[in-house]
Every structure is written in C-alpha cells, then in structure tokens.
Design a protein around this motif. Structure first.
Motif, PDB file in Angstrom:
ATOM      1  N   SER A 123      -6.831   2.325   7.083  1.00 31.05           N
ATOM      2  CA  SER A 123      -6.474   0.975   6.643  1.00 31.05           C
ATOM      3  C   SER A 123      -5.649   1.103   5.353  1.00 31.05           C
ATOM      4  CB  SER A 123      -7.711   0.107   6.457  1.00 31.05           C
ATOM      5  OG  SER A 123      -7.307  -1.231   6.247  1.00 31.05           O
ATOM      6  N   SER A 124      -5.462  -0.003   4.688  1.00 34.43           N
ATOM      7  CA  SER A 124      -4.499   0.000   3.586  1.00 34.43           C
ATOM      8  C   SER A 124      -4.909  -0.990   2.511  1.00 34.43           C
ATOM      9  CB  SER A 124      -3.137  -0.410   4.156  1.00 34.43           C
ATOM     10  OG  SER A 124      -2.232  -0.703   3.135  1.00 34.43           O
ATOM     11  N   ALA A 125      -4.524  -0.688   1.295  1.00 30.13           N
ATOM     12  CA  ALA A 125      -4.754  -1.620   0.186  1.00 30.13           C
ATOM     13  C   ALA A 125      -4.024  -2.937   0.415  1.00 30.13           C
ATOM     14  CB  ALA A 125      -4.277  -0.986  -1.120  1.00 30.13           C
ATOM     15  N   THR A 126      -3.105  -2.928   1.361  1.00 30.68           N
ATOM     16  CA  THR A 126      -2.362  -4.145   1.662  1.00 30.68           C
ATOM     17  C   THR A 126      -3.290  -5.271   2.127  1.00 30.68           C
ATOM     18  OG1 THR A 126      -0.349  -4.913   2.736  1.00 30.68           O
ATOM     19  CG2 THR A 126      -1.800  -3.591   4.089  1.00 30.68           C
ATOM     20  N   VAL A 127      -4.493  -4.907   2.646  1.00 19.55           N
ATOM     21  CA  VAL A 127      -5.418  -5.964   3.113  1.00 19.55           C
ATOM     22  C   VAL A 127      -5.903  -6.846   1.953  1.00 19.55           C
ATOM     23  CG1 VAL A 127      -6.229  -4.667   5.142  1.00 19.55           C
ATOM     24  CG2 VAL A 127      -7.548  -4.547   3.011  1.00 19.55           C
ATOM     25  N   PHE A 214      21.833   5.557  -6.520  1.00 21.87           N
ATOM     26  CA  PHE A 214      20.920   5.109  -7.590  1.00 21.87           C
ATOM     27  C   PHE A 214      19.721   4.407  -6.971  1.00 21.87           C
ATOM     28  CE2 PHE A 214      23.871   1.654  -6.788  1.00 21.87           C
ATOM     29  CZ  PHE A 214      23.049   0.548  -6.733  1.00 21.87           C
ATOM     30  N   LEU A 215      18.668   4.315  -7.772  1.00 16.72           N
ATOM     31  CA  LEU A 215      17.456   3.610  -7.349  1.00 16.72           C
ATOM     32  C   LEU A 215      17.570   2.151  -7.802  1.00 16.72           C
ATOM     33  CD1 LEU A 215      14.312   3.538  -6.543  1.00 16.72           C
ATOM     34  CD2 LEU A 215      13.917   4.036  -8.971  1.00 16.72           C
ATOM     35  N   SER A 216      17.306   1.222  -6.897  1.00 19.32           N
ATOM     36  CA  SER A 216      17.187  -0.179  -7.315  1.00 19.32           C
ATOM     37  C   SER A 216      15.732  -0.418  -7.663  1.00 19.32           C
ATOM     38  CB  SER A 216      17.580  -1.123  -6.174  1.00 19.32           C
ATOM     39  OG  SER A 216      18.925  -0.949  -5.853  1.00 19.32           O
ATOM     40  N   ILE A 217      15.498  -0.802  -8.891  1.00 23.46           N
ATOM     41  CA  ILE A 217      14.113  -1.134  -9.281  1.00 23.46           C
ATOM     42  C   ILE A 217      13.925  -2.631  -9.065  1.00 23.46           C
ATOM     43  CG2 ILE A 217      12.467  -1.243 -11.192  1.00 23.46           C
ATOM     44  CD1 ILE A 217      13.577   1.344 -12.244  1.00 23.46           C
ATOM     45  N   PHE A 218      12.964  -2.953  -8.200  1.00 22.41           N
ATOM     46  CA  PHE A 218      12.792  -4.346  -7.792  1.00 22.41           C
ATOM     47  C   PHE A 218      11.976  -5.122  -8.822  1.00 22.41           C
ATOM     48  CE2 PHE A 218      12.840  -2.235  -3.368  1.00 22.41           C
ATOM     49  CZ  PHE A 218      14.217  -2.369  -3.254  1.00 22.41           C
ATOM     50  N   GLY A 219      12.661  -5.659  -9.810  1.00 19.92           N
ATOM     51  CA  GLY A 219      12.010  -6.525 -10.788  1.00 19.92           C
ATOM     52  C   GLY A 219      11.692  -5.808 -12.092  1.00 19.92           C
ATOM     53  N   VAL A 230       3.355  -2.098 -10.849  1.00 19.58           N
ATOM     54  CA  VAL A 230       2.373  -1.022 -11.065  1.00 19.58           C
ATOM     55  C   VAL A 230       1.574  -0.776  -9.785  1.00 19.58           C
ATOM     56  CG1 VAL A 230       0.256  -0.427 -12.333  1.00 19.58           C
ATOM     57  CG2 VAL A 230       2.200  -1.453 -13.535  1.00 19.58           C
ATOM     58  N   ARG A 231       1.441   0.524  -9.420  1.00 22.05           N
ATOM     59  CA  ARG A 231       0.708   0.900  -8.207  1.00 22.05           C
ATOM     60  C   ARG A 231      -0.177   2.108  -8.481  1.00 22.05           C
ATOM     61  NH1 ARG A 231       2.834  -3.147  -7.267  1.00 22.05           N
ATOM     62  NH2 ARG A 231       4.034  -3.842  -5.444  1.00 22.05           N
ATOM     63  N   ASP A 232      -1.095   2.322  -7.526  1.00 25.13           N
ATOM     64  CA  ASP A 232      -2.026   3.455  -7.596  1.00 25.13           C
ATOM     65  C   ASP A 232      -1.501   4.531  -6.640  1.00 25.13           C
ATOM     66  OD1 ASP A 232      -4.205   5.168  -7.306  1.00 25.13           O
ATOM     67  OD2 ASP A 232      -5.680   3.540  -7.281  1.00 25.13           O
ATOM     68  N   TYR A 233      -0.672   5.442  -7.151  1.00 24.44           N
ATOM     69  CA  TYR A 233      -0.107   6.507  -6.312  1.00 24.44           C
ATOM     70  C   TYR A 233      -1.140   7.616  -6.177  1.00 24.44           C
ATOM     71  CZ  TYR A 233       4.116   3.872  -7.127  1.00 24.44           C
ATOM     72  OH  TYR A 233       5.023   2.849  -7.181  1.00 24.44           O
ATOM     73  N   ILE A 234      -1.305   8.057  -4.918  1.00 25.16           N
ATOM     74  CA  ILE A 234      -2.310   9.096  -4.672  1.00 25.16           C
ATOM     75  C   ILE A 234      -1.657  10.243  -3.908  1.00 25.16           C
ATOM     76  CG2 ILE A 234      -3.160   7.677  -2.710  1.00 25.16           C
ATOM     77  CD1 ILE A 234      -5.819   9.224  -2.999  1.00 25.16           C
ATOM     78  N   GLY A 296       7.764 -10.671  -1.434  1.00 29.91           N
ATOM     79  CA  GLY A 296       6.454 -10.230  -0.936  1.00 29.91           C
ATOM     80  C   GLY A 296       5.776  -9.215  -1.840  1.00 29.91           C
ATOM     81  N   ASP A 297       6.510  -8.663  -2.840  1.00 28.89           N
ATOM     82  CA  ASP A 297       5.899  -7.675  -3.734  1.00 28.89           C
ATOM     83  C   ASP A 297       4.914  -8.338  -4.688  1.00 28.89           C
ATOM     84  OD1 ASP A 297       6.876  -5.264  -2.940  1.00 28.89           O
ATOM     85  OD2 ASP A 297       8.314  -5.016  -4.577  1.00 28.89           O
ATOM     86  N   ILE A 298       3.935  -7.562  -5.101  1.00 28.85           N
ATOM     87  CA  ILE A 298       3.007  -8.049  -6.118  1.00 28.85           C
ATOM     88  C   ILE A 298       3.243  -7.259  -7.405  1.00 28.85           C
ATOM     89  CG2 ILE A 298       1.279  -8.846  -4.471  1.00 28.85           C
ATOM     90  CD1 ILE A 298      -0.253  -6.253  -4.926  1.00 28.85           C
TER      91      ILE A 298
HETATM   92  C1  WQD Z   1       6.022   0.638  -4.905  1.00 26.28           C
HETATM   93  C2  WQD Z   1       6.652  -0.014  -6.134  1.00 26.28           C
HETATM   94  C3  WQD Z   1       8.199  -1.751  -5.573  1.00 26.28           C
HETATM   95  C4  WQD Z   1      11.148   0.864  -3.650  1.00 26.28           C
HETATM   96  C5  WQD Z   1       3.863  -0.375   0.605  1.00 26.28           C
HETATM   97  C6  WQD Z   1       3.229  -1.229   1.664  1.00 26.28           C
HETATM   98  C7  WQD Z   1       1.754  -0.974   1.741  1.00 26.28           C
HETATM   99  C8  WQD Z   1       1.443   0.519   1.884  1.00 26.28           C
HETATM  100  C9  WQD Z   1       2.198   1.349   0.896  1.00 26.28           C
HETATM  101  C10 WQD Z   1       1.077   1.067   4.166  1.00 26.28           C
HETATM  102  C11 WQD Z   1       6.765  -1.527  -6.028  1.00 26.28           C
HETATM  103  C12 WQD Z   1       8.920  -0.599  -6.256  1.00 26.28           C
HETATM  104  C13 WQD Z   1      10.032   0.378  -4.291  1.00 26.28           C
HETATM  105  C14 WQD Z   1      12.404   0.805  -4.300  1.00 26.28           C
HETATM  106  C15 WQD Z   1      11.343  -0.183  -6.207  1.00 26.28           C
HETATM  107  N1  WQD Z   1       1.817   1.018   3.168  1.00 26.28           N
HETATM  108  N2  WQD Z   1      10.126  -0.137  -5.557  1.00 26.28           N
HETATM  109  N3  WQD Z   1      12.458   0.294  -5.569  1.00 26.28           N
HETATM  110  O1  WQD Z   1       5.084  -2.008  -1.818  1.00 26.28           O
HETATM  111  O2  WQD Z   1       3.168  -0.921  -3.075  1.00 26.28           O
HETATM  112  O3  WQD Z   1       3.276  -0.700  -0.645  1.00 26.28           O
HETATM  113  O4  WQD Z   1       3.587   1.003   0.903  1.00 26.28           O
HETATM  114  O5  WQD Z   1      -0.020   0.582   4.318  1.00 26.28           O
HETATM  115  O6  WQD Z   1       1.288  -1.690   2.827  1.00 26.28           O
HETATM  116  O7  WQD Z   1       3.457  -2.600   1.336  1.00 26.28           O
HETATM  117  O8  WQD Z   1       4.927   0.524  -2.002  1.00 26.28           O
HETATM  118  O9  WQD Z   1       6.523   2.331  -2.391  1.00 26.28           O
HETATM  119  O10 WQD Z   1       7.341   0.173  -1.349  1.00 26.28           O
HETATM  120  O11 WQD Z   1       6.703   0.188  -3.745  1.00 26.28           O
HETATM  121  O12 WQD Z   1      11.459  -0.642  -7.333  1.00 26.28           O
HETATM  122  O13 WQD Z   1      13.476   1.208  -3.756  1.00 26.28           O
HETATM  123  O14 WQD Z   1       7.997   0.459  -6.243  1.00 26.28           O
HETATM  124  O15 WQD Z   1       8.741  -2.980  -5.981  1.00 26.28           O
HETATM  125  O16 WQD Z   1       6.565  -2.046  -7.313  1.00 26.28           O
HETATM  126  P1  WQD Z   1       4.135  -0.884  -1.945  1.00 26.28           P
HETATM  127  P2  WQD Z   1       6.429   0.858  -2.301  1.00 26.28           P
END
Ligand code: WQD
Ligand code: NAD
Length: 339
Positions: A123-127, A214-219, A230-234, A296-298
């Motif tokens: 499953s996923s933290a997306t829930v 280049f990387l587009s940083i979304f927000g 901010v995310r919990d990368y594992i 849709g991003d949080i």
């Molecule tokens: C991480 C952060 C983006 C790409 C997704 C799914 C989730 C789970 C994991 C399966 C966010 C930012 C990203 C980019 C950016 N998958 N970003 N530029 O959205 O947390 O989760 O993958 O279950 O269901 O929704 O992961 O890696 O897409 O984004 O700035 O080109 O990086 O906005 O803050 P996310 P992500």
C-alpha cells in the motif's frame, strides 16, 4: 515452501528478492513485465548467485495463476503487482481499477482456492491524502486520496479487511510505503521509469547524468523551512527488509488481525534538501527552476514509523547520503536503465 512475488521484476520487488534470499526464503516471481523487463531478474540472479523461478503472466489471468499454484508449493504471497502512475490514473482510471483491483481480487480468489492465506500487500502513504498533521500514524484517517491510483490502494486495503472478517485464517500485512528511492549498492538494479519521470529522485538523477536540462521544482511557497514540498524518502533496500520482517512476523503467528504498518524513516526532507544531497553525492550541479505547484500535491508528508519498530523490530537504517550515492551509482552506470 515458496513465496509468490507478484510484480517481482519491478523496482521494489527486485530489491526485495535479494533480501528474501539473504534470509533464506525461497520464492517464485510472477510478473507480466508491463512496467519492467527480465533484465532486472537476470541482474538479481547475478547478485544472489542463483537462478530465480520466473513465470510471465498477469494477475488478472486466473488460469495462469492457478497453473502457478499447481506447479509450485506456495504458502504466502507478497503482492507488488500494480500500476503506480498517479497522472496516468487520472487520465485512465478504468485501467487502474481493472489492473490493481481486479488483479488483487483474482489473486485472492486463487489463494483461497489453494488454501494459501498469507499475504503482504504494497500500500502507500497516498491513502492518508493530505494529513491533518505530521508525523503520520497508522490510525490517521484514510480514504481522502486525491487520485484513482490512491483510491485503488485504499479500496484494496478495505477488501483485505473484509476478507479477514469473513475468514480469519487469512494473515494479512498491509505495508504503507512512504517515498521509496535509491538502489542496490551494486549499482546494477534500480528504478527504471518509462519516459519522463514523474517522481523527484529519478528526475534529479536523470538531470545529473545530462538526460534532462533542469529540474522543475513544483512550488516554492509551501509551509516548509525553504518553501518546497517535504517527504519521507526511504531507501529501497530498507523497504525491502521491511517485507522480510513482515513475512517473518506472519510466519510466527497463527491467527492475527490485518496488520497495517507505515514503512518510512520518520524524517522529512524538502525538495531542495534532496537536490543538495544529490549534488554532494554525484559531484554534479543540478540546475533547477521553481515553477507552479503541481496539482494534487500536498505540502508535507512524513511517517511515524514506531509501530514497525515495535512489532517487526524494523527501522530504516540508510541515510539521505546513502539514498543519493546509490541512486547515482545506478543512474551513472545505467544511463538508459535496463535498455
Ligand atoms: C516528491 C516531491 C513534488 C517531481 C508519489 C505518489 C505516491 C507514491 C510516491 C506510489 C513533491 C516534488 C517531484 C519533480 C518536484 N507512489 N517534485 N519536481 O508526490 O510524494 O508521491 O510517489 O504509491 O502515491 O503520489 O512523490 O517523487 O512525485 O514528489 O518538485 O519533477 O518532489 O512536488 O514535493 P509524491 P514525488
Ligand atoms: P514497478 O512498476 O517497478 O513494479 C510493479 C511490477 O508489477 C512491474 O514489474 C509490473 O510489470 C508488474 N505488474 C503490473 N501489473 C501487473 C499485472 N496485472 N500482473 C502481473 N504483473 C503486473 O513499481 P514499484 O515501484 O516496484 O511498486 C511496487 C508496488 O508498490 C506497486 O503496487 C506500487 O503501487 C506500490 N508502491 C510504490 C511506491 C513507489 O513510489 N514506488 C510507493 C508506494 C507504493
């Protein structure tokens, strides 16, 4: 006795095979290769120095699954098989409901028929949707997901709970992954997205290797220290070990309520933290532009992983440096993935 690994040729599955082998488990991989190739299996064979039982097939194909259950002595299943692209699921919801939900229903029916009643589900933290606070505990509310992909995960969790209510000899572990990144330390297996990556880490890695400009940083205006999400990368190897612990646990129990367990580090890193760590690991500059938020991003999402420690004695060991070093090793050794 073997563990059936659906989706075992994929990113998380392939890493899990290695950790299962290390712990002495025997397994068979069942995958339709819709988002992977047999090359990952070949490379795992090299790492573990033995051949892997592999059957190509679709989890929605009941006959094919039944053949596999007849051919091998399977006592448990780790169910990775599924489609996982959030954006694609918005455009093609029926494809996601069919693949992920029908696939799981067919698998469960066949398991029941062959009296195989142990399952670990991806499953996923997306829930959790947009959580009311962080860190996120397993008892936070779920179901408020923002896309069809996330809803498939939520629905499957509910299906598994209903199945247990009807037959409490099922032993079920639902693992809610946070953001898996990194690769095996050999640099020979890793994440191999099709086309332009949606996820942050593969996009950074492809930028570092020169495949993306280049990387587009979304927000840049989120409520975080530097304004980026901010995310919990594992690390995927830590995640893989979590599956071994889940199987160990289910094997020790005879009767158990469905387990729901977060697999994360408990640490939140911002997009800019990840960019800086990757630059350090790779010695490359990652050009970036801050652009509009992605729909849709949080803002922030990280786990409280204490329950996994309590019941599985599992915790993530690898650092953000390890994640970036291993991801870079994979990307720089395999700029075109498995091709
Ligand atoms: C991480 C952060 C983006 C790409 C997704 C799914 C989730 C789970 C994991 C399966 C966010 C930012 C990203 C980019 C950016 N998958 N970003 N530029 O959205 O947390 O989760 O993958 O279950 O269901 O929704 O992961 O890696 O897409 O984004 O700035 O080109 O990086 O906005 O803050 P996310 P992500
Ligand atoms: P992946 O796409 O690399 O692996 C999934 C594997 O399943 C692929 O090899 C694919 O070919 C196979 N597959 C898909 N549909 C199938 C079907 N109908 N029959 C047989 N095989 C099928 O993805 P992954 O990152 O390894 O993810 C594994 C699981 O973990 C998925 O269920 C995913 O939703 C879940 N998950 C992934 C993440 C993530 O960010 N990677 C986060 C949370 C949960």
């Amino acid at each position: 006795m073997k563990i059936l690994i659906t989706g075992g040729a994929g990113y998380i599955g392939s890493h899990t095979l290695i950790e299962l082998d290390k712990s002495g488990y025997d397994f068979i991989v069942f995958d339709n290769l819709s988002n992977s190739s047999k090359e990952s299996i070949k490379r795992v064979e090299k790492i573990i120095n033995k051949s892997i039982y592999f059957e190509e097939g679709d989890v929605r194909d009941k006959k094919a699954l039944e053949e596999v259950f007849k051919k091998y002595d399977i006592d448990s299943v780790i169910h990775f098989a599924g489609l996982k692209s959030v954006g694609e699921s918005v455009c093609e919801p029926l494809k996601y409901y069919d693949n992920n939900i029908t696939g799981t229903l067919v698998l469960l029916e066949v398991m029941e028929k062959f009296n195989c009643k142990k399952i670990v589900f991806s499953s996923s933290a997306t829930v959790y949707g947009n959580p009311s606070s962080n860190p996120i505990k397993e008892d936070f509310s779920v179901g408020n997901t923002t896309n069809p992909y996330g809803r498939t995960k939520y629905f499957i969790e509910e299906i598994l709970k209903d199945l247990y209510s009807s037959d409490n000899s099922f032993q079920i572990a639902i693992l809610r992954y946070f953001n898996p990144v990194g690769a095996h330390e050999s640099g020979t297996i890793g994440e191999d997205p099709n086309g332009i990556p949606n996820n942050l880490m593969p996009f950074i890695a492809q930028t570092a290797v020169g495949k993306r400009e280049f990387l587009s940083i979304f927000g840049g205006d989120y409520d975080s220290a530097d304004g980026t999400g901010v995310r919990d990368y594992i690390h995927v190897v830590d995640l893989a070990c979590g599956h071994v612990k889940a199987i160990d646990y289910l094997n020790k129990k005879t009767r158990i309520e469905p387990l729901i367990v977060n697999l994360g580090t408990g640490i939140g890193y911002s997009v800019l933290d990840m960019v800086k760590a990757f630059e350090k690991a790779s010695g490359k500059i990652i050009p970036y532009k801050i652009v509009e938020r992605r729909e849709g991003d949080i803002s922030t999402c990280y786990s409280n992983p204490s329950y996994a420690k309590e019941i599985f004695d599992w915790e993530a060991k690898k650092t953000i440096e390890d994640m970036c070093i291993d991801s870079w090793k994979w990307q720089s050794n395999n700029p075109d993935g498995y091709n």
